[in-house]
Scaffold this active site. Structure first.
Site, PDB file in Angstrom:
ATOM      1  N   THR A   1      -0.752  13.694   6.660  1.00 52.20           N
ATOM      2  CA  THR A   1      -1.130  12.626   5.734  1.00 52.20           C
ATOM      3  C   THR A   1      -2.479  12.855   5.075  1.00 52.20           C
ATOM      4  OG1 THR A   1      -1.870  11.454   7.712  1.00 52.20           O
ATOM      5  CG2 THR A   1       0.228  10.759   6.737  1.00 52.20           C
TER       6      THR A   1
ATOM      7  N   SER B   1      -4.737  12.203  12.975  1.00 51.27           N
ATOM      8  CA  SER B   1      -5.201  11.272  14.005  1.00 51.27           C
ATOM      9  C   SER B   1      -4.907  11.812  15.400  1.00 51.27           C
ATOM     10  CB  SER B   1      -4.526   9.904  13.829  1.00 51.27           C
ATOM     11  OG  SER B   1      -4.911   9.290  12.621  1.00 51.27           O
TER      12      SER B   1
ATOM     13  N   TRP C   1      -3.569   5.857   2.844  1.00 53.09           N
ATOM     14  CA  TRP C   1      -4.851   5.923   3.565  1.00 53.09           C
ATOM     15  C   TRP C   1      -5.890   6.609   2.688  1.00 53.09           C
ATOM     16  CZ3 TRP C   1      -9.161   8.044   5.147  1.00 53.09           C
ATOM     17  CH2 TRP C   1      -9.773   7.665   6.338  1.00 53.09           C
TER      18      TRP C   1
ATOM     19  N   SER D   1      -1.024   9.804  -0.110  1.00 51.79           N
ATOM     20  CA  SER D   1      -1.276   8.936   1.035  1.00 51.79           C
ATOM     21  C   SER D   1      -1.944   7.627   0.631  1.00 51.79           C
ATOM     22  CB  SER D   1      -2.177   9.687   2.034  1.00 51.79           C
ATOM     23  OG  SER D   1      -2.861   8.801   2.879  1.00 51.79           O
TER      24      SER D   1
ATOM     25  N   ASP E   1       3.231   6.771  -0.732  1.00 51.00           N
ATOM     26  CA  ASP E   1       3.137   5.710   0.264  1.00 51.00           C
ATOM     27  C   ASP E   1       3.243   4.341  -0.405  1.00 51.00           C
ATOM     28  OD1 ASP E   1       2.394   3.999   2.297  1.00 51.00           O
ATOM     29  OD2 ASP E   1       0.637   5.149   2.919  1.00 51.00           O
TER      30      ASP E   1
ATOM     31  N   HIS F   1      -1.881   4.492  13.152  1.00 52.61           N
ATOM     32  CA  HIS F   1      -2.566   4.888  14.377  1.00 52.61           C
ATOM     33  C   HIS F   1      -3.682   3.918  14.744  1.00 52.61           C
ATOM     34  CE1 HIS F   1      -0.608   8.546  12.778  1.00 52.61           C
ATOM     35  NE2 HIS F   1      -0.200   8.598  14.027  1.00 52.61           N
TER      36      HIS F   1
ATOM     37  N   CYS G   1      -3.033   0.980   9.543  1.00 47.93           N
ATOM     38  CA  CYS G   1      -2.719   2.403   9.646  1.00 47.93           C
ATOM     39  C   CYS G   1      -1.819   2.588  10.858  1.00 47.93           C
ATOM     40  CB  CYS G   1      -4.013   3.201   9.800  1.00 47.93           C
ATOM     41  SG  CYS G   1      -3.784   4.897  10.383  1.00 47.93           S
TER      42      CYS G   1
END
EC number: 4.1.3.1
Length: 546
Positions: free
Chosen positions: A466, A436, A108, A106, A177, A217, A215
């Site tokens: 993720t 999320s 993130w 990921s 990613d 979200h 991101c």
């Protein structure tokens, strides 16, 4: 004089052309495989080969990509799913290998825990673009090491006993990613090259603008035009072809929740751009500049924008046409709407205006420049229809498609799948089982248990959480630190070591897990079978766990 060979070829043009044509034919044969039956390449084999050097390099990424494709082909055909989660580090990747057939890396997680600059931050893709490839390399090297370690261990056991030993496939394909590609097309190609060199089997790339990437979200997402993202996908495939890799390219669209578009240049985006339908208003940016000139700032500017947007009656052009038909005195309003929709579908705004003018007998006021933001972005009507529109355009240039979504909404996932498969019935789909989402409020536990299987029936053959690596690490770290601070070593015994032993987690013998026995065998091989400094010799404390 240097030898005349493939890595230092003859200057004879005839030999040079012969080598070139042989390699071109090999590429054409490669591309004729069923693996590429859905893939569109706007370039030729000749162009690809001419970009290669003379030294052929076999990348492990290619082996892993073939393995990943085989997994997803099988899952898709059987309406099943490969599901995994974001892996943080080597301990985690070895435990995942026992139960899951793919691994996710990921952006993130890398942004918060593994930035190449050592500066953590949120998922804005503002870390050095080597960050995620480096994490892939970190995990892939661990996979290779534990694969070697296991093989040595198995071959040290008599053949008749090996059937009772675990034989874990540590070489689970890694999907990583690529964010937005971290720049222009050459940046996308260089990033792809890094991923292939580091061992990735697949990468995903999203259709957000690189400078404003968020991101999936977060709010404030800006999309690039459809063609710009197609160019990114083509760049990935071209770079992989140059390197001879079957690397999988997954196209992600953030159109479901996006509210802005960088430019209106692509007519395929026109139906989803919002415009003002109030002809009495000045352009928003003119008002904002005038307000700033009088000293207004912050909340006052936000109030001016909010009031303008409330009066503007923002609408897509198609919705504006429908509203004009409803407000008119036409005898067959439904019929006119249907005719407009059928004739304007897929057309540019210029062409759609001509259709509307012909049917309604007048022009409709619609100004998509008036509501543009101070950065110049157009307002966008996001949603599932917008995502389907983009996915259909991306499909020929990618191996799978992922729509980022706000909620784990099965009906929406079904709508997206049906929209894509109506045009591309064989297109594989991916799904983010995001942390999320509040899963407790989203659905009851029995539905949580079946959600992956239900999505798989729709063609979502690769699914992933993720940030599960991040959250599981945070949870056990919090639990252990809290208990350790109050009950000392009892916390380690009860929360960690005893459960490790009861569940036969191999890391309980961390010296062996780390490869100490394997390295001892390397040392003995070099010294003729004897080593007084063997790490796992007499006195090693791990004997307590026999």
């Amino acid at each position: 004089m240097a030898s005349q060979n493939m890595t230092n070829p003859s200057i004879n043009p005839d030999i040079e052309d012969e080598l070139f044509q042989k390699e071109v034919e090999a590429v054409k044969t490669w591309w004729s495989d069923s693996r590429w039956r859905q893939t569109k390449r706007p370039f030729t084999a000749e162009q690809i080969v001419s970009k290669r050097g003379y030294l052929p390099i076999d990348y492990a990424s290619n082996t892993q990509a073939k393995k990943l494709w085989k997994i997803l082909e099988h899952r898709f055909e059987n309406r099943d799913a490969s599901y995994t989660y974001g892996c943080l580090e080597p301990t985690m990747v070895t435990q995942m290998a026992k139960y899951l057939d793919t691994v996710y890396v990921s952006g993130w997680q890398s942004s918060s825990t593994a930035s190449a600059s050592d500066e953590p931050g949120p998922d804005l893709a503002d870390y050095p673009y080597t960050t995620v490839p480096n994490k892939v390399g970190h995990l892939f090297m661990a996979q290779l090491f534990h694969d070697r370690k296991q093989r040595q261990e198995r071959l040290s056991v008599p053949k008749e006993q090996r059937a009772n030993l675990l034989n874990i496939d540590y070489l689970r394909p890694i999907v990583a990613d690529a964010d937005t590609g971290h720049g222009g097309l050459t940046a996308v190609m260089k990033l792809t090259k890094l991923f292939i060199e580091k061992g990735a089997a697949g990468i995903h790339i999203e259709d957000q603008a690189p400078g404003t990437k968020k991101c999936g979200h977060m709010a404030g997402k800006v999309l690039v035009p459809i063609q710009e993202h197609i160019n990114r996908l083509v760049a990935i495939r071209a770079q992989a072809d140059i390197m001879g890799s079957d690397l999988l390219a997954i196209a992600r669209t953030d159109a479901e929740a996006a509210t802005l578009l960088s430019t209106n240049i692509d007519p395929r985006d026109h139906a989803f751009i919002l415009g003002s339908t109030n002809s009495t208003l000045k352009p928003l940016n003119d008002l904002m500049i005038a307000a700033e000139a009088t000293g207004k700032s912050g909340a006052e500017l936000q109030r001016i924008e909010d009031e303008w947007l409330a009066k503007a009656n923002l609408s897509s052009f198609d919705d504006a046409v429908a509203a004009a038909i409803d407000a008119g005195s036409f005898s067959d309003k439904a019929g006119i709407k249907q005719e407009y929709t059928s004739r304007a579908k897929g057309k540019s705004n210029f062409e759609a205006r001509a259709v509307a003018r012909q049917l309604l007998g007048r022009d409709i006021f619609f100004d998509w420049d008036a509501p543009r933001t101070r950065e110049g972005y157009f307002r966008l009507k996001g949603g599932c229809d917008c995502a389907v529109n983009r996915a259909i355009a991306y499909a020929p240039y990618c191996d799978a498609i992922w729509m980022e979504s706000k909620l784990p909404d099965f009906a929406q996932a079904e709508q997206f799948a049906q929209g894509v498969h109506a045009v591309w019935p064989e297109k594989k789909l991916a799904y983010n089982l995001s942390p999320s989402f509040n899963w407790k409020t989203a659905m009851p536990r029995d539905e949580q248990e079946t959600y992956i299987r239900r999505l798989a029936k729709l063609g979502y053959c690769w699914q992933f959480i993720t940030l599960a690596g991040l959250h599981t690490t945070a949870l056990i770290s919090d639990q252990f630190a809290k208990a350790y601070s109050t009950v000392g070593m009892r916390a380690y015994g009860e929360l960690v070591q005893e459960p490790e032993m009861d569940q036969k987690v191999d890391v309980v013998k961390h010296q062996k897990w780390s490869g100490a026995t394997y390295v001892d065998e390397l040392q003995k091989m070099v010294t003729g079978g004897i080593s007084s400094t063997a790490a796992m010799g007499a006195g090693v404390t791990e004997d307590q766990f026999k």
